[in-house]
Every structure is written in C-alpha cells, then in structure tokens.
Scaffold this motif. Structure first.
Motif, short mmCIF file in Angstrom:
data_model
loop_
_atom_site.label_atom_id
_atom_site.label_comp_id
_atom_site.label_asym_id
_atom_site.label_seq_id
_atom_site.Cartn_x
_atom_site.Cartn_y
_atom_site.Cartn_z
N VAL A 153 0.61 -1.07 0.01
CA VAL A 153 -0.16 -0.06 -0.04
C VAL A 153 0.88 1.38 0.03
O VAL A 153 0.32 1.98 -0.85
CB VAL A 153 -0.84 -0.18 1.29
CG1 VAL A 153 -1.62 1.24 1.53
CG2 VAL A 153 -1.90 -1.19 1.15
N MET A 154 1.80 1.15 0.99
CA MET A 154 2.67 2.39 1.12
C MET A 154 4.00 2.67 0.36
O MET A 154 4.42 3.73 -0.03
CB MET A 154 2.88 2.67 2.54
CG MET A 154 1.81 2.68 3.39
SD MET A 154 0.46 3.87 3.31
CE MET A 154 1.47 5.16 3.73
N ALA A 155 4.52 1.48 0.05
CA ALA A 155 5.80 1.78 -0.74
C ALA A 155 6.01 0.63 -1.79
O ALA A 155 6.73 -0.42 -1.72
CB ALA A 155 7.06 1.46 0.23
N GLU B 292 7.21 0.22 -4.63
CA GLU B 292 8.62 0.00 -5.26
C GLU B 292 9.38 -0.88 -4.26
O GLU B 292 10.07 -1.60 -5.12
CB GLU B 292 9.27 1.32 -5.69
CG GLU B 292 8.42 2.19 -6.78
CD GLU B 292 8.48 1.63 -7.90
OE1 GLU B 292 9.25 0.99 -8.39
OE2 GLU B 292 7.13 1.31 -8.56
N SER B 293 9.20 -0.67 -3.41
CA SER B 293 10.14 -1.63 -2.20
C SER B 293 9.85 -3.00 -2.38
O SER B 293 10.49 -3.83 -2.33
CB SER B 293 10.09 -0.88 -0.91
OG SER B 293 10.84 -0.05 -0.70
N LEU B 294 8.13 -3.11 -2.28
CA LEU B 294 7.88 -4.55 -2.19
C LEU B 294 8.07 -5.10 -3.70
O LEU B 294 8.50 -6.24 -3.70
CB LEU B 294 6.28 -4.49 -2.30
CG LEU B 294 5.71 -5.95 -2.35
CD1 LEU B 294 6.08 -6.96 -1.32
CD2 LEU B 294 3.99 -5.90 -2.15
N ALA B 295 8.14 -4.29 -4.87
CA ALA B 295 8.71 -4.81 -6.17
C ALA B 295 9.98 -5.54 -6.23
O ALA B 295 10.40 -6.13 -6.98
CB ALA B 295 8.24 -3.85 -7.47
N ALA B 296 10.85 -4.98 -5.41
CA ALA B 296 12.14 -5.08 -5.25
C ALA B 296 12.73 -6.49 -4.51
O ALA B 296 13.78 -7.16 -4.39
CB ALA B 296 13.15 -3.99 -4.68
N ASN C 281 9.49 7.68 -0.26
CA ASN C 281 9.70 8.55 -1.46
C ASN C 281 9.60 7.93 -2.66
O ASN C 281 10.36 6.97 -2.86
CB ASN C 281 11.31 9.15 -1.19
CG ASN C 281 11.47 9.96 -0.14
OD1 ASN C 281 10.60 10.98 0.02
ND2 ASN C 281 12.48 9.97 0.79
N GLY C 282 8.67 8.42 -3.53
CA GLY C 282 8.66 7.89 -4.69
C GLY C 282 8.17 6.47 -4.69
O GLY C 282 8.59 5.57 -5.65
N GLY C 283 7.53 5.72 -3.97
CA GLY C 283 6.92 4.62 -3.56
C GLY C 283 7.99 3.61 -3.06
O GLY C 283 7.91 2.40 -3.14
N ALA C 284 9.01 4.21 -2.42
CA ALA C 284 10.03 3.35 -1.77
C ALA C 284 10.44 3.91 -0.31
O ALA C 284 10.37 5.06 0.05
CB ALA C 284 11.46 3.50 -2.58
N LEU C 285 10.50 2.74 0.58
CA LEU C 285 10.55 2.83 1.81
C LEU C 285 12.10 3.42 2.19
O LEU C 285 12.98 2.46 1.74
CB LEU C 285 10.24 1.80 2.74
CG LEU C 285 10.63 1.76 4.28
CD1 LEU C 285 9.76 2.80 4.83
CD2 LEU C 285 10.17 0.40 4.79
N GLY C 286 12.43 4.38 2.81
CA GLY C 286 13.74 4.85 3.32
C GLY C 286 13.60 5.11 4.75
O GLY C 286 12.66 5.12 5.54
N TRP C 287 14.79 5.52 5.23
CA TRP C 287 14.85 6.07 6.83
C TRP C 287 15.67 7.32 6.73
O TRP C 287 16.65 7.52 6.19
CB TRP C 287 15.70 4.95 7.45
CG TRP C 287 14.55 3.64 7.31
CD1 TRP C 287 14.83 2.64 6.55
CD2 TRP C 287 13.90 3.16 8.54
NE1 TRP C 287 13.87 1.54 6.58
CE2 TRP C 287 13.19 1.85 8.08
CE3 TRP C 287 13.63 3.74 9.60
CZ2 TRP C 287 12.48 1.21 8.71
CZ3 TRP C 287 12.31 3.02 10.31
CH2 TRP C 287 11.67 1.94 9.73
#
Length: 173
Positions: A20-22, A24-28, A166-172
């Motif tokens: 839902v939230m990121a 792009e990260s799930l796609a990786a 950011n841009g569909g990717a989870l970061g910290w």
C-alpha cells in the motif's frame, strides 16, 4: 504498540504495508528459495524471499540495508571471514559464526545473525566495517522484523531512524 507474532505473520504485515505505502520496495523483493541446514529463522526468511534487488527501493531496511540473497550472503561472509587474520580480530571485529543477511550497497555495514553456540545463538547484530560488530541487539530475526514492522506502521523511530516513503520506496531518515 509492539505486537508479537510469528515470522510469517510479521512478514505478511510488512509486505502488506509495503504493497500500500511503498510498492516500489515490495517490487524489489525477490522470489523465495528453499534453504535447508541453516538456522530456522534464516530458512524462513529465504522461504519468503531470496533477498531484494540491489536498488534504492530494495534497501528498505534501516541504515540503507537491503536483504541479501543466499548467494550474496555467502559471498559477503566469505569476504569478511577472509579479513579475520587472528583471534584478536575475530574477538573485536567480525566473528566467524556471524552470518550476514542484510547489507548496505557495498557491504561495509550489515545485519547479521549469530550462529554460534550458546545463549546468543539466533540473535541479530549490526556490523560496521570501521568499528566492528555489535551483537545481540535483537534476540531473533522475528524480534527484529516485529520492531521494524511496528515502526513503519506507526511511523515511529527504529534504531534512531524514522521511516519515510519517497517515490513509492521505503527509506529511513
């Protein structure tokens, strides 16, 4: 609020949040692989995914770490073990029974599981090439994953970093 749960339940929580939230990260996240003969929690991790792609979106764990594939884990461990040239280095820097399972882009820092005998077996630690490893930060991979999932769901700090998308990717940060 920290929740308890099995590795599988917590992995599902995290991947549902990522969907839902990121996305792009799930796609990786790479497809799973079967692994036997390793600590059960590492085997369970690889039964859910064989690491993440080496992209910004794939480095969604704290400190810019991404999940390592089995092959990447073996390679990084071999590189680190090759740098241990005596008992002082092993005692103070990298221990031969640590196995990396997540790392930053160049492997200079990584999360590892302690596979050695004794009460620390299965505990998760953090290694930084400049200063060495800090063992037993979490009692298990599941405990690490629960704390991570809690932080992303609640938007709270985890080891001094706050989750951002950011841009569909989870970061910290």
């Amino acid at each position: 609020m920290t929740r308890n749960g099995s590795f599988g339940e917590t992995w599902a929580r995290l991947t549902e949040w990522l969907a839902v939230m990121a996305p792009e990260s799930l796609a990786a996240v790479r497809p799973p692989v079967a692994r036997e003969g390793i600590l059960p929690e590492l085997g369970e991790l690889y039964a859910h995914c064989d690491g993440t792609l080496p992209t910004e979106a794939g480095r969604f764990l704290v400190s810019g770490c991404g999940l390592l594939s089995v092959e990447e884990s073996v390679s990084l461990r071999a590189r680190l073990v090759s740098l241990v040239d005596g008992p002082d280095v092993e005692a103070d820097w990298w221990r031969l029974d640590w196995v990396p399972w997540a790392a930053n882009h160049d492997g200079a820092s990584c999360l590892f599981v302690d596979t050695g005998p004794g009460p620390g077996r299965g505990a998760i630690g953090y290694f930084f090439q400049e200063s060495g490893g800090e063992a037993q930060l979490w009692p298990s991979l599941t405990a690490f994953l629960v704390a991570l999932a809690d932080a992303v769901e609640e938007g709270t700090s985890f080891v001094g970093e706050t989750p951002v998308v950011n841009g569909g990717a989870l970061g910290w940060d």
